[in-house]
Every structure is written in C-alpha cells, then in structure tokens.
Scaffold this active site. Sequence first.
Site, PDB file in Angstrom:
ATOM      1  N   LYS A   1       0.726  -1.368  -0.033  1.00  0.00           N
ATOM      2  CA  LYS A   1       0.117   0.184  -0.203  1.00  0.00           C
ATOM      3  C   LYS A   1       0.796   1.192  -0.051  1.00  0.00           C
ATOM      4  O   LYS A   1       1.913   1.458   0.840  1.00  0.00           O
ATOM      5  CB  LYS A   1      -0.899  -0.088   1.359  1.00  0.00           C
TER       6      LYS A   1
ATOM      7  N   SER B   1      -9.856   1.190   2.774  1.00  0.00           N
ATOM      8  CA  SER B   1      -8.853   2.167   2.000  1.00  0.00           C
ATOM      9  C   SER B   1      -7.927   1.204   1.162  1.00  0.00           C
ATOM     10  O   SER B   1      -7.184   1.693   0.127  1.00  0.00           O
ATOM     11  CB  SER B   1      -8.509   3.157   2.545  1.00  0.00           C
TER      12      SER B   1
ATOM     13  N   SER C   1      -9.890  -0.786   6.995  1.00  0.00           N
ATOM     14  CA  SER C   1      -9.278  -0.857   5.645  1.00  0.00           C
ATOM     15  C   SER C   1      -8.537  -1.889   5.015  1.00  0.00           C
ATOM     16  O   SER C   1      -8.202  -1.814   4.019  1.00  0.00           O
ATOM     17  CB  SER C   1      -8.285   0.469   5.768  1.00  0.00           C
TER      18      SER C   1
END
Lengths: 426, 92
Positions: A29, A104, A128
Amino acid sequence: MTDYNAYIATDTIEGAEGGPLAGKTVAVKDNISTKGVQTTCGSAMLEGYVPPYDATVIKRLKDAGATIPGKTNMDEFGMGTTTETSAYGAVENPAARGRVPGGSSGGSAAVVAAGDADYALGSDTGGSVRCPAAFCGVVGIKPTYGLVSRYGLVAYANSLEQIGPLAPTVEEAAELLEVIAGPDERDGTTRDAREHGTDYDFADAADGDVEGLSIGVPTELLDGADERVVETFWDAIDELESRGASYHEVDLPSVEHAVEAYYVIAMSEASSNLARFDGVRYGQSGGEGNWNESFAKARDEGFGEEVKRRVLLGTYALSAGYHDKYYKKAQDARAWVKQDFDEALSGADVLASPTMPVPPMKRGESLDDPLTMYLADANTTPVNLANLPAISVPAGETDDGLPVGLQLVGPAFGEKTIIRAGSALA
Amino acid sequence: MSDNAVDGDEVTHIADLARIDLDEAEVERFTEQFGEILSAFEALDEVPETDRDAELTNVMRPDKVRECLSQDEALQNAPDSEAGQFKGPKVS
C-alpha cells in the site's frame, strides 16, 4: 499487468536472496514508506515524495526475500471505504466488475484478487484491510494493536491503525503476518506476542480445525445488514457448525455507538497528524507569501475533499467548547466497547459477523454522501477501538454473485485462534 | 437536521484554524454535510461515562546517538532549501 488501476506505481523492489518469501511478490500500500520509491498515500500532496528510509515492515519483507512489484492505490491517506478518494483515480473490483473494491486498501485487495501479486500489505485504521478483502473475495487480517510495527507507515490515526496482510488464503495471509510481526525499537507501541501467552507460528495455526470452537454472534452487527449478506453469513456459520464449531448470540450494546466514536477519534487524530503537511519539508509547496497563506494554499491544493472534510471535522471536535462533547464522549465509548468485547470473548473463542453490512457498492454512488459511507464501517470500526485482532475470510457470494466477507474477532494476541477458525473456510 | 448545525462562518473559522483554504462551493457543501454528520455524532450523548482503566505503561528507551538521515537525505524532498536548511515562507 493490472487494468484495475490498482497500482499507483510499479517500480520493482528486489529482496534478499533466499528467505521464506523468496520468489514471491508482495504488493505494498502506498502509505508505507519505501526507500528510494515514491510514496504518495494516494494524495496529490505527496506526488513525487521519495522516502529516504524504509518502513520496518519493508525491511522485514526484503530480509525475507520478497519482491515488491509496486505500490498500490488507496483512498487518500486511508480516508475512505471505496478507494474512490485517491488522487490517482478509482480502483475497479476484479471480483465484481463495476463495483468498488472496498477501501482504503482497495489496490492491495484488487492485485491479490486479480492474481497480479501473491500477497499484499494494507493498513487498517477502521476496517481498511478487512473491507477490501471482503469486497474482493480475498483474506485480510487486522492484527492486535502493537503486533506489527507502524514505523514508516504514514500516520492517519495512530491509536487505531495496524499494518496487515492480504492474500488468497488464510494460510498465506498468516505466512505474511509471520514475516512482518514482532517488536520494533522504532515503534514504542509494539509488544512481543511471546509475553502475551502466544508465539509467532501463525501459518501452522491454519489447520482448519474448528472442532469445539465456540463462536459468539453479536446480534447488533446483523441488525440492519443487507439481507443477501446476512444469508451468506449464516451459510458460513452453518459450514463451521458442520465442522464441529458451535455458536451462540451475544449482546454488545456499545457497538451501536462505535462508528460515531471511531470517526470522532480518527478525525481528531487526523487533524493533528496531517498538520505536518505544510509544503515546507516535503509535499506540495504553497509558494511565497505570508506563512499562514502559504500553508493554507498548499493544503487546499494538495488535499482532496474527503481529507479536508476529516481534518476540518477533527479540528472542530477538538476545538474549545466541543472537546468534552465529542472527543471525551468518544473516548468513553471506546472504553465501553473494549469492556463489551472482553466480556463477550470471556464466553466465546471468537466473535463472528459479516465484515461489511452491505455487498460492494456500485462505483461512483458513495462519494456524494459521506455519512452513508461512514456508516458502512459499523462492523469493522469497533475492533480498532478495542485494539483486537480480526480476520475477514470469504464467506461466499450473494445470489447475484457479489463477494461477502465473514469477520472473526479474537482476544488480544489471539491471532492463532482467528487464523485457525478462518482457515476452515478459506 | 440538528439544532447545533454549523453555519458557513463556523466552517470558514474551522478551515482557518486548520490552515486550509476553501472556496465558496466547498464552504456551502461542508456546511450542509457537517450538519448531518455532527448530528449523527450527537448519539454519543447516550454513552455512559466509562472507567478507562486501561493498563497503560510508559515505554522508555535510552536516548542514544545512532545512525540517522544525512542532511542531504533530510532535505531531498523539500521544495526549497538554503545552506543546508529548510526554507519556508515568511513568518509575518
């Protein structure tokens, strides 16, 4: 490579020769610092920002021989449930075209679902990792607070977040967790699991043995969930029951207030954390002029709408006259949620719920209604408030083919328990 | 809509505190959304006062000199620098 817009950049980072992850790819990420490779947090603010150091989890991936194939797309600074707030465009869901991948960490879940990477790392502040895992039909783990170092993770809400693994199966997610877990002198909030009655042999726990497992089902987390999701959830519980587990309903009255408490705390912490982005040491410059004007211009141009919304609401919640009304009450709610979970987990090995109360939303339909998007985090946020570990495993699909995730929550440092339980399903 | 809904002036004031310029359309949109979101947060009024007896302990470490970023590395992402220092806008 992916046509899901799942990567922000695909610079390859090679790990050491040999090691447990040799020959494997781990997508990362884009809010986890990678030395020499751009790290944007999905924000225009950090376009072109190149960290001069590696996050601890990156160092551990490299030492384990992993190859990092790229940095994955995400909601800006982790603020979103759909991966549509990224300054680098929205991500498509490879498991349900036309739907959001969840957020996310949507890019991380998408590359795993599409088979573009063997594993991925996400971060979970209020769901997330688990939400995109559920929406993309893969496995995601949010570790106990303190199990994994946050050094080098660009902070959104420090007291809530953990870096966690995503993978196609529970066993693989557990393998990646083994590599990244463990205390770190650069993160004073990390703790050694061995001092909490367990060890780090997570992958061994993925044996699918749920004989005698006691599952608590908090009724509050089923109320109001989409019927199709509830149906798939009970099918998964039936499956666990047929393999020797038993379930009983439990009450968690505090969770009715968890999502509000979560947002007050997360926004408050965000308003403080994101104050660092003033365009002087890094990030987009606001140019010449009076410093207040320069900072305000940098932050207007660098931040997207959701980030502004959260920073402003957090500033409001902490401002004179409102602190007691919002922040203090939210901390009370957090303590209450912790007590409730402790109590429920004294009579059950794990707690089960749908990871998300709804199937993946259609792309583009959530952005104009922030409150509805926040409320979709009702089942995941209580776990962060309580600092507990949780896993999302694929529970099956709705009749119309949309992935549904089952969330299993364990006691602090009970990773092996949720891994064992989850491995009976995936 | 809550009685305590914020008005546009308050949104502008908060944006000022947070050092974020907003255009008029943003102020208008946020004013409406904040009313809705803050009224949802009002539900926290029902939360009982709860003992927060978390077992919190301070984590200390010796303050030792160790390898750290070089000056060049620390400055590499700065939009502007001068004589080995960050260069920011004027203070007044």
